[in-house]
Design a protein around this motif. Structure first.
Motif, PDB file in Angstrom:
ATOM      1  N   ARG A   1       5.195  -2.959   5.590  1.00 48.57           N
ATOM      2  CA  ARG A   1       3.922  -3.304   5.804  1.00 48.57           C
ATOM      3  C   ARG A   1       3.343  -3.221   7.113  1.00 48.57           C
ATOM      4  O   ARG A   1       4.605  -3.450   8.188  1.00 48.57           O
ATOM      5  CB  ARG A   1       3.596  -4.661   5.067  1.00 48.57           C
ATOM      6  N   ALA A   2       2.194  -3.417   7.663  1.00 51.10           N
ATOM      7  CA  ALA A   2       1.728  -3.371   8.979  1.00 51.10           C
ATOM      8  C   ALA A   2       1.404  -5.060   8.984  1.00 51.10           C
ATOM      9  O   ALA A   2       0.815  -5.533   8.368  1.00 51.10           O
ATOM     10  CB  ALA A   2       0.560  -2.495   9.225  1.00 51.10           C
ATOM     11  N   GLU A   3       1.611  -5.493  10.353  1.00 53.92           N
ATOM     12  CA  GLU A   3       1.419  -6.797  10.764  1.00 53.92           C
ATOM     13  C   GLU A   3       1.188  -6.887  12.115  1.00 53.92           C
ATOM     14  O   GLU A   3       1.878  -6.177  12.897  1.00 53.92           O
ATOM     15  CB  GLU A   3       2.460  -7.625  10.204  1.00 53.92           C
ATOM     16  N   ARG A   4       0.157  -7.732  12.421  1.00 53.69           N
ATOM     17  CA  ARG A   4       0.016  -8.138  13.754  1.00 53.69           C
ATOM     18  C   ARG A   4       1.083  -9.057  14.475  1.00 53.69           C
ATOM     19  O   ARG A   4       1.078 -10.292  13.782  1.00 53.69           O
ATOM     20  CB  ARG A   4      -1.511  -8.590  14.193  1.00 53.69           C
ATOM     21  N   ARG A   5       1.663  -8.909  15.619  1.00 54.17           N
ATOM     22  CA  ARG A   5       2.725 -10.013  16.236  1.00 54.17           C
ATOM     23  C   ARG A   5       2.359  -9.872  17.674  1.00 54.17           C
ATOM     24  O   ARG A   5       1.942  -8.935  18.214  1.00 54.17           O
ATOM     25  CB  ARG A   5       3.836  -9.660  15.696  1.00 54.17           C
ATOM     26  N   THR A   6       2.909 -11.073  18.327  1.00 55.28           N
ATOM     27  CA  THR A   6       2.768 -11.440  19.554  1.00 55.28           C
ATOM     28  C   THR A   6       3.959 -11.585  20.177  1.00 55.28           C
ATOM     29  O   THR A   6       4.899 -12.301  19.463  1.00 55.28           O
ATOM     30  CB  THR A   6       1.641 -12.301  20.180  1.00 55.28           C
TER      31      THR A   6
ATOM     32  N   ALA B   1       2.766   2.711   4.503  1.00 60.66           N
ATOM     33  CA  ALA B   1       2.290   3.392   3.187  1.00 60.66           C
ATOM     34  C   ALA B   1       3.115   4.805   2.988  1.00 60.66           C
ATOM     35  O   ALA B   1       3.565   4.465   1.743  1.00 60.66           O
ATOM     36  CB  ALA B   1       0.812   3.900   3.426  1.00 60.66           C
ATOM     37  N   LEU B   2       3.521   5.257   3.738  1.00 58.47           N
ATOM     38  CA  LEU B   2       4.293   6.491   3.754  1.00 58.47           C
ATOM     39  C   LEU B   2       5.828   6.107   2.995  1.00 58.47           C
ATOM     40  O   LEU B   2       6.562   6.465   2.211  1.00 58.47           O
ATOM     41  CB  LEU B   2       4.593   7.378   4.900  1.00 58.47           C
ATOM     42  N   LEU B   3       6.413   4.846   3.959  1.00 59.85           N
ATOM     43  CA  LEU B   3       7.524   4.357   3.616  1.00 59.85           C
ATOM     44  C   LEU B   3       7.832   4.026   2.323  1.00 59.85           C
ATOM     45  O   LEU B   3       8.569   4.061   1.462  1.00 59.85           O
ATOM     46  CB  LEU B   3       8.055   3.467   4.736  1.00 59.85           C
TER      47      LEU B   3
ATOM     48  N   ALA C   1       0.753  -1.279   0.054  1.00 57.15           N
ATOM     49  CA  ALA C   1       0.033  -0.074   0.022  1.00 57.15           C
ATOM     50  C   ALA C   1       0.827   1.173  -0.106  1.00 57.15           C
ATOM     51  O   ALA C   1       1.958   1.289   0.633  1.00 57.15           O
ATOM     52  CB  ALA C   1      -0.848  -0.166   1.222  1.00 57.15           C
ATOM     53  N   ARG C   2       0.524   2.122  -0.817  1.00 57.66           N
ATOM     54  CA  ARG C   2       1.157   3.664  -0.992  1.00 57.66           C
ATOM     55  C   ARG C   2       0.268   4.767  -0.479  1.00 57.66           C
ATOM     56  O   ARG C   2      -0.994   4.451  -0.149  1.00 57.66           O
ATOM     57  CB  ARG C   2       1.716   3.787  -2.019  1.00 57.66           C
ATOM     58  N   MET C   3       1.003   5.601  -0.124  1.00 61.33           N
ATOM     59  CA  MET C   3       0.205   7.100   0.173  1.00 61.33           C
ATOM     60  C   MET C   3       0.509   8.170  -0.957  1.00 61.33           C
ATOM     61  O   MET C   3       1.628   8.005  -1.603  1.00 61.33           O
ATOM     62  CB  MET C   3       0.950   7.390   1.429  1.00 61.33           C
TER      63      MET C   3
END
Lengths: 328, 115
Positions: A263-268, A315-317, A164-166
Motif C-alpha cells: 500500500r501507499a502511505e505518507r511517512r516523514t 496496486a500493481l504489486l 487496492a488492485r489494478m
C-alpha cells in the motif's frame, strides 16, 4: 482506504497499554530509588568519598562524594527513561533498552557500594571485576528477555493480495518503475569521500596508522551514505526489486508470491528516526524524503521505501501477488 | 512510471518495447525532459533482452521522441507527448489501412485530400 487501514493496525498493536505503562513507571521509579539509595547507604559509615572508578589492574583510581555518586547515574537513568518513552520511533526497543539499561546501572551501583563497604579510605576499596562481568551478563539477558516479551504479536495474516488492485487486461504485461534521489545525501557522501581521499594526499609519505584511523571510517561512511542516497524500485512479473545507490547495488528482492500486501502511505523522517535505511517501530524504511512511501508486507515483515507514485506501484504489486496466490 | 507491454500482438519485440514507451509518453507517464530508466533496468523489468530494448529506444530517438545524451542517459524530448500521441494514431491508421487493403501511398493521398 490504505491510510485508514494503516492507522487501525497501529492502534491494534498498542492495545495492551495499561499494564505496560504501569510496569514501565514502576521499573523506572524502582531503579531510580536503588541508584540513589545504594551510595547514600554507604555514606558516613566508612568515609566521605566513594571509589567509583577502577583501573585495568583492579585498583580504584577515581572517587566521588556519595551525593555525586548517587546523582550521576540517576541523571543518566532519567535521561534514558525520558528518551525511551518520548521517542516514538524507539517504541519497539523501549522495553529492551529500559530493562538492560536499568540492570546495568543498578548492577554497577550495587557493585560500587559493595566494593566500598568496610573501607574508610576509597583507595582501599575492593576490586569490582566480578560484579562488572555479572552486571554486563545480566543486562544482556534482561535486554533479550524484555525484547522477546515485548515483541508485538504478529499482525493477523491478512488474505493475500489485500488492498487496492489494478486490473491487468489479458495479453498485457505491466511494469512499474520509480526512482528517488536525495541530493543532500549525495553531497554528504561526496564530502566524506573527499576527506578520505584528501587525507593521504595532504600527509606526505606512506599512510601512518593514525591516518588510517581517518581514512577508513570516512571511506566507510561515504560508501554507506552513497548507497542510501538514491533508490530505484521496480515492480514487474517476478515481484518487486529495490536497488540502492547509483550502481543499483545492493538489491533487495521479494517474489510476488511472498508479498502479503502493499500500500501507499505518507511517512516523514521524524516518524522513522531520520534519513537513509531506518529500522523503527514501523519496520524497515528507506527514507529519502518525506511523503509518499511504498509499503510492502512480505514474509511477516514490513518494508517501506519513499518513492513517488507509490499508489499505482502498490496496486500493481497487489494484483501480481493475488494472481500468484490464486494460481493452482 | 507504468509501462504496458502488449504481449498478445505478434509485432517484433523491439517494436512492442517502443510501443510501450510511446504509449507511456502519450499518457503522460513521463513528460518532456524526464530521464528514462537505464536500458538495463528496462530490459530486466520487461523481461526483454537489453539489445532489443536499445533497438526500441533508438527507433524512438529517430522518431524524435527521445534524446540520447552522454552522461545524462535517455531523456524524453521536448514536445514529445503530443507527437507521441499523434504517432500512435498514425500507426493505428496504417495498420487499419493494411487490414482493409489500403497501402501507405493511398493513405498519404487520402491525407493530402483531407481538409
Amino acid at each position: 482506504m490504505s491510510e485508514r487501514g494503516g492507522r487501525g493496525e497501529l492502534r491494534e498493536t498498542r492495545a495492551p497499554r495499561g499494564w505496560a505503562t504501569w510496569g514501565t513507571t514502576a521499573w523506572a521509579a524502582g531503579i531510580l530509588a536503588l541508584l540513589v539509595a545504594a551510595p547514600l547507604s554507604v555514606r558516613g559509615a566508612y568515609g566521605d568519598r566513594l571509589a567509583t572508578h577502577w583501573g585495568a589492574s583492579g585498583e580504584p583510581d577515581g572517587s566521588l562524594p556519595p551525593w555525586a555518586a548517587a546523582v550521576a547515574p540517576a541523571a543518566v537513568w532519567a535521561v534514558l527513561v525520558v528518551a525511551a518513552v518520548c521517542w516514538r520511533a524507539a517504541r519497539r526497543w523501549r522495553a529492551a533498552v529500559l530493562a538492560s539499561g536499568g540492570v546495568l546501572l543498578a548492577g554497577a551501583q550495587v557493585s560500587i557500594a559493595r566494593a566500598n563497604l568496610h573501607h574508610a579510605d576509597w583507595r582501599d576499596a575492593d576490586p569490582v571485576s566480578v560484579g562488572a562481568v555479572v552486571t554486563l551478563f545480566a543486562a544482556a539477558v534482561a535486554g533479550c528477555v524484555a525484547w522477546r516479551v515485548s515483541r508485538r504479536p504478529a499482525a493477523a495474516s491478512a488474505s493475500r493480495g489485500r488492498g487496492a488492485r489494478m486490473e491487468i487486461p489479458e495479453g498485457e504485461r505491466r511494469v512499474w518503475l520509480s526512482r528517488t534521489a536525495n541530493p543532500w545525501l549525495g553531497l554528504v557522501a561526496a564530502a566524506t569521500g573527499a576527506v578520505a581521499v584528501a587525507a593521504p594526499l595532504v600527509g606526505t609519505g606512506a599512510p601512518t596508522a593514525s591516518m588510517w584511523l581517518l581514512i577508513v571510517p570516512f571511506a566507510v561512511a561515504s560508501a554507506a551514505v552513497l548507497v542510501c542516497s538514491s533508490v530505484r524500485v521496480r515492480v514487474g512479473g517476478r515481484g518487486v526489486d529495490v536497488a540502492f545507490g547509483p550502481l543499483g547495488w545492493p538489491v533487495r528482492r521479494w517474489d510476488a508470491a511472498d508479498v502479503e500486501w502493499a500500500r501507499a502511505e505518507r511517512r516523514t523522517p521524524a516518524q522513522v528516526g531520520g534519513w537513509g535505511y531506518r529500522l523503527s517501530g514501523l519496520g524497515t524504511t528507506v527514507m529519502l524524503r518525506a511523503g509518499e512511501c511504498l509499503v510492502i508486507r512480505a514474509r511477516g515483515k514490513e518494508f517501506a521505501v519513499s518513492v513517488d507514485d507509490a499508489e499505482r506501484g502498490a496496486a500493481l504489486l497487489n494484483s501480481l501477488a493475488g494472481a500468484r496466490a490464486e494460481r493452482p | 512510471m507504468l509501462l504496458r507491454l502488449n504481449i498478445a500482438d505478434n509485432r517484433p519485440l523491439h517494436e512492442q518495447v517502443a510501443g510501450a514507451i510511446r504509449r507511456a509518453i502519450a499518457e503522460g507517464e513521463c513528460g518532456p525532459g524526464d530521464r528514462l530508466p537505464p536500458a538495463r533496468e528496462l530490459s530486466l523489468a520487461l523481461g526483454v533482452n537489453a539489445n532489443t530494448v536499445l533497438r526500441g529506444l533508438r527507433a524512438l530517438r529517430d522518431e524524435g521522441l527521445l534524446e540520447f545524451r552522454r552522461g545524462r542517459g535517455v531523456t524524453v524530448a521536448g514536445g514529445a507527448d503530443g507527437r507521441s500521441a499523434l504517432l500512435e494514431r498514425v500507426r493505428e491508421l496504417v495498420a487499419d489501412g493494411a487490414r482493409r487493403g489500403y497501402g501507405k501511398a493511398e493513405l498519404i493521398r487520402m491525407i493530402e485530400e483531407a481538409q
